[in-house]
Design a protein around this motif. Structure first.
Motif, mmCIF file in Angstrom:
data_model
loop_
_atom_site.group_PDB
_atom_site.id
_atom_site.type_symbol
_atom_site.label_atom_id
_atom_site.label_comp_id
_atom_site.label_asym_id
_atom_site.label_seq_id
_atom_site.Cartn_x
_atom_site.Cartn_y
_atom_site.Cartn_z
ATOM 1 N N THR A 46 0.822 -1.210 0.000
ATOM 2 C CA THR A 46 0.000 0.000 0.000
ATOM 3 C C THR A 46 0.858 1.262 0.000
ATOM 4 O O THR A 46 0.332 2.363 -0.008
ATOM 5 C CB THR A 46 -0.911 0.020 1.238
ATOM 6 O OG1 THR A 46 -0.098 -0.091 2.404
ATOM 7 C CG2 THR A 46 -1.925 -1.102 1.197
ATOM 8 N N LYS B 263 -6.472 -3.914 0.084
ATOM 9 C CA LYS B 263 -5.958 -5.232 -0.299
ATOM 10 C C LYS B 263 -4.645 -5.105 -1.060
ATOM 11 O O LYS B 263 -4.446 -4.163 -1.822
ATOM 12 C CB LYS B 263 -6.978 -5.949 -1.180
ATOM 13 C CG LYS B 263 -8.228 -6.352 -0.435
ATOM 14 C CD LYS B 263 -9.089 -7.230 -1.308
ATOM 15 C CE LYS B 263 -10.437 -7.481 -0.770
ATOM 16 N NZ LYS B 263 -10.716 -8.209 0.311
ATOM 17 N N PHE C 111 -1.775 -7.937 -3.161
ATOM 18 C CA PHE C 111 -1.775 -9.233 -3.824
ATOM 19 C C PHE C 111 -0.352 -9.774 -3.839
ATOM 20 O O PHE C 111 0.546 -9.152 -4.392
ATOM 21 C CB PHE C 111 -2.331 -9.087 -5.244
ATOM 22 C CG PHE C 111 -3.712 -8.487 -5.250
ATOM 23 C CD1 PHE C 111 -4.822 -9.303 -5.143
ATOM 24 C CD2 PHE C 111 -3.899 -7.115 -5.325
ATOM 25 C CE1 PHE C 111 -6.097 -8.766 -5.130
ATOM 26 C CE2 PHE C 111 -5.166 -6.561 -5.302
ATOM 27 C CZ PHE C 111 -6.274 -7.395 -5.203
ATOM 28 N N ASP D 271 -2.238 -14.504 -3.567
ATOM 29 C CA ASP D 271 -2.904 -14.413 -2.261
ATOM 30 C C ASP D 271 -3.367 -12.977 -2.064
ATOM 31 O O ASP D 271 -2.616 -12.027 -2.302
ATOM 32 C CB ASP D 271 -1.933 -14.785 -1.132
ATOM 33 C CG ASP D 271 -1.625 -16.264 -1.091
ATOM 34 O OD1 ASP D 271 -2.460 -17.054 -1.591
ATOM 35 O OD2 ASP D 271 -0.565 -16.628 -0.561
ATOM 36 N N GLU D 272 -4.615 -12.837 -1.634
ATOM 37 C CA GLU D 272 -5.183 -11.519 -1.350
ATOM 38 C C GLU D 272 -5.087 -11.267 0.143
ATOM 39 O O GLU D 272 -5.587 -12.058 0.939
ATOM 40 C CB GLU D 272 -6.663 -11.525 -1.736
ATOM 41 C CG GLU D 272 -7.026 -10.507 -2.770
ATOM 42 C CD GLU D 272 -8.500 -10.604 -3.141
ATOM 43 O OE1 GLU D 272 -9.281 -9.830 -2.571
ATOM 44 O OE2 GLU D 272 -8.823 -11.441 -3.991
ATOM 45 N N LYS D 273 -4.437 -10.189 0.538
ATOM 46 C CA LYS D 273 -4.288 -9.887 1.964
ATOM 47 C C LYS D 273 -4.773 -8.468 2.227
ATOM 48 O O LYS D 273 -4.526 -7.563 1.444
ATOM 49 C CB LYS D 273 -2.838 -10.026 2.400
ATOM 50 C CG LYS D 273 -2.331 -11.460 2.300
ATOM 51 C CD LYS D 273 -1.125 -11.655 3.174
ATOM 52 C CE LYS D 273 -0.699 -13.093 3.169
ATOM 53 N NZ LYS D 273 -1.273 -13.860 4.241
ATOM 54 N N GLU D 274 -5.454 -8.316 3.362
ATOM 55 C CA GLU D 274 -5.927 -7.000 3.784
ATOM 56 C C GLU D 274 -4.842 -6.374 4.662
ATOM 57 O O GLU D 274 -4.347 -7.005 5.594
ATOM 58 C CB GLU D 274 -7.211 -7.160 4.587
ATOM 59 C CG GLU D 274 -7.983 -5.887 4.769
ATOM 60 C CD GLU D 274 -9.166 -5.804 3.836
ATOM 61 O OE1 GLU D 274 -9.392 -4.712 3.310
ATOM 62 O OE2 GLU D 274 -9.846 -6.810 3.634
ATOM 63 N N LYS D 275 -4.469 -5.133 4.358
ATOM 64 C CA LYS D 275 -3.406 -4.441 5.117
ATOM 65 C C LYS D 275 -3.929 -3.133 5.689
ATOM 66 O O LYS D 275 -4.738 -2.443 5.071
ATOM 67 C CB LYS D 275 -2.213 -4.131 4.212
ATOM 68 C CG LYS D 275 -1.531 -5.342 3.610
ATOM 69 C CD LYS D 275 -0.679 -6.059 4.608
ATOM 70 C CE LYS D 275 0.076 -7.201 3.928
ATOM 71 N NZ LYS D 275 1.022 -7.823 4.814
ATOM 72 N N ASP E 246 -0.625 -6.457 8.853
ATOM 73 C CA ASP E 246 -1.513 -7.458 8.280
ATOM 74 C C ASP E 246 -2.784 -7.548 9.132
ATOM 75 O O ASP E 246 -2.721 -7.856 10.322
ATOM 76 C CB ASP E 246 -0.804 -8.814 8.231
ATOM 77 C CG ASP E 246 -1.662 -9.878 7.582
ATOM 78 O OD1 ASP E 246 -1.979 -9.724 6.393
ATOM 79 O OD2 ASP E 246 -2.011 -10.849 8.278
ATOM 80 N N GLU F 86 -5.423 -9.638 9.029
ATOM 81 C CA GLU F 86 -5.810 -10.976 9.481
ATOM 82 C C GLU F 86 -5.035 -11.373 10.735
ATOM 83 O O GLU F 86 -5.605 -11.856 11.712
ATOM 84 C CB GLU F 86 -5.572 -12.000 8.365
ATOM 85 C CG GLU F 86 -6.071 -13.388 8.701
ATOM 86 C CD GLU F 86 -5.815 -14.390 7.578
ATOM 87 O OE1 GLU F 86 -5.787 -15.586 7.897
ATOM 88 O OE2 GLU F 86 -5.628 -13.979 6.420
#
Length: 195
Positions: A16, A42, A44, A54-58, A142, A144
């Motif tokens: 980001t 998000k 990638f 992989d999709e990750k929320e930051k 991160d 999650e």
């Protein structure tokens, strides 16, 4: 991406950092002396040639200003962890991999054996590319991993059964009666009637 909204959106982002630094640059170039921004978005991460990323929320935090330094950003992160009532003990360990951060001012946020994120001062070469002459401090966490150690159960007070009421009393009194005498009236009534 086949049909991007613009040149900047033609590839999927892996961090980001670019977006938030662009916003910081806009603020700096509009002569805002201090700025603090956050973004939840998000990213990638490539996990092989024939697989979907992989999709990750930051969660990203960025700030600059005369009273902003490494420890100010660390304090913001600690406040966030405290508000989320994180169970795990969190440590801050030196980071040697994040080349986009200043070599002496970067650290990992570690809970147990899990790295929650990285923070520090953006490398001066990068801030120069964004036309920012101030020191910018940035954190990427991160979501999650953060939510795994957070307590999201909050205490609440139920709504009252009956609505609240208030009364407003207006009185006409003679000019010679002092306000103090009126203020003392409830105390005098309690004493007189032993309420």
């Amino acid at each position: 991406i086949t049909n991007p909204l613009g040149e900047d959106f033609s590839i999927m982002r892996t961090t980001t950092l670019n977006g938030i630094l662009s916003s910081m640059s806009t603020n700096y170039n509009r002569r805002n002396e201090t700025a603090a921004l956050y973004e939840i978005g998000k990213v990638f991460i490539n996990n092989g040639h024939n697989k979907l990323p992989d999709e990750k929320e930051k969660l990203s935090l960025a700030m600059y200003g005369p009273k902003v330094d490494f420890y100010r950003l660390k304090g913001v992160i600690e406040s966030l962890l405290e508000e989320l009532q994180c169970d795990e003990e969190v440590e801050y360990k030196r980071n040697n991999d994040a080349s986009w951060l200043h070599p002496g001012r970067r650290a990992d946020i570690v809970a147990g054996k899990q790295i929650l994120g990285t923070f520090g001062q953006i490398h001066p070469i990068i801030t120069k590319n964004y036309h920012i002459k101030a020191n910018v401090y940035f954190a990427e966490i991160d979501m999650e991993s953060l939510l795994q150690i957070a307590k999201l159960e909050g205490d609440f007070t139920p709504l009252p059964k009956f609505p609240s009421t208030s009364r407003d009393i207006a009185m006409l009194v003679k000019d010679e009666i002092l306000v103090k005498k009126i203020e003392d009236l409830p105390r005098i009534m309690v004493e007189a009637f032993h309420i």
